[in-house]
Design a protein around this motif. Structure first.
Motif: not given
Length: 334
Positions: A56, A72, A93-94, A97-98
């Motif tokens: 981030f 988050q 989600r970030d 998905e990563a």
């Protein structure tokens, strides 16, 4: 020292299991520091304070990172039932998905929305800079390799090893008792169908020097066809090697002629498993053990613990000609 069937790092909190394996091989200190390549960058796993700050672009303290991930996370998911729901409720989600989505799709061959939430509960999130993949008290690698260790375990006057020999149910007529560690559906010749397993393909290659600087590099992007690359000289840091032996690891559905590595345990597998368990419990003189015999994902230390417990359960009953159950682990069908 090359782990032909994938990396195996020994880790446990069970002091007796640790003492047992060290009786056959000296275990050298080893810390599993896994990295992952995602979206063109390299991060450390499991997700820790460094991962969060790097991903981030922040400089969070532990309390700030914890509060940030709380924001988050998807708090509308109060009772996650799938892998995806569990991930979204934990990290949002970030990060999901990563680091998890693409890797999981490749590893399991299905959408994370079809996998149980329990799979992800094994993966911690840390709010410090500890990048040790495991959190167990005892961790290490056998100094001369697992092949040598298993060879010493089998080097006993009461043990006879027969290789390339298929076990058949009729063979039990010659035995006092059978401990069966093959696939439970295979024991019944797959008469009622095959349980779902995943298998692995390993693409071996060599490199003159240090290929990736670590033992395990995951690839979280779905665009990379393999799940990870292992560089095996890093599993024995007490040795020095100029060259490297590496493997790219691919996961796929297990066919009839493949080696079953781990059970899928989706809903349809559980229904068929319950049927085979019922059949197995009607068998006499057979106990089903191990990852394949009980259709459960088991780490090495848990497998050894259950083997020791099984032996302790069996030996006094054998002397008294008592009954031995088909399963010592009653939670098999759960």
């Amino acid at each position: 020292m090359v782990h032909v069937y994938g990396p195996h790092i020994f880790h446990t909190n069970d002091a007796e299991v640790w003492e047992y394996v060290n009786g056959f091989q000296r275990f050298m200190p080893y810390k599993n520091q896994v990295k992952t390549t995602s979206r063109g960058h390299v991060y450390s796993l499991p997700i820790n304070l460094h991962t969060i700050n790097q991903f981030f672009g922040k400089t969070f303290r532990p309390d700030e990172a914890r509060a940030f991930l709380e924001r988050q996370a998807d708090k509308s998911i109060t009772d996650p039932s799938t892998f995806e729901e569990q991930a979204l409720s934990l990290v949002g989600r970030d990060l999901y998905e990563a680091f998890f989505k693409g890797y999981t799709e490749k590893q399991w061959g299905c959408s994370p929305t079809k996998l149980p939430a329990s799979i992800l509960k094994r993966l911690p999130v840390r709010f410090n800079y500890d990048d040790n993949y495991f959190f167990h008290k005892f961790q290490g690698m056998p100094e001369n390799g697992y092949t040598d260790m298993v060879g010493q375990i089998l080097d006993h006057p009461n043990i006879e090893v027969q290789l390339a020999t298929k076990y058949r149910r009729s063979d039990r007529l010659d035995a006092i008792h059978i401990f069966y560690s093959g696939p439970i559906d295979g024991y019944f010749d797959y008469e009622d169908g095959r349980l779902g397993y995943r298998t692995l393909d390993f693409e071996r290659f060599h490199f003159d020097g240090d290929y990736q600087g670590c033992a395990v590099m995951n690839y979280g992007d779905a665009s990379a066809p393999y799940t990870r690359v292992t560089e095996h000289k890093h599993f024995s840091p007490w040795e020095e090697h100029q060259g490297s032996v590496c493997y790219r690891e691919y996961s796929r559905a297990c066919g009839p002629d493949d080696i079953p590595y781990y059970p899928i345990r989706l809903v349809e597998e559980k229904a068929l498993l319950a049927h085979y368990v019922a059949r197995a419990e009607r068998e006499k003189g057979v106990t089903f053990v191990g990852r394949l015999g009980t259709y459960r994902y088991l780490d090495m230390d848990v497998t050894i613990r259950e083997a020791l417990d099984t032996a302790r359960h069996y030996l006094p009953r054998a002397a008294a000609r008592g009954h031995m159950p088909s399963f010592l682990e009653k939670a098999i069908a759960c």
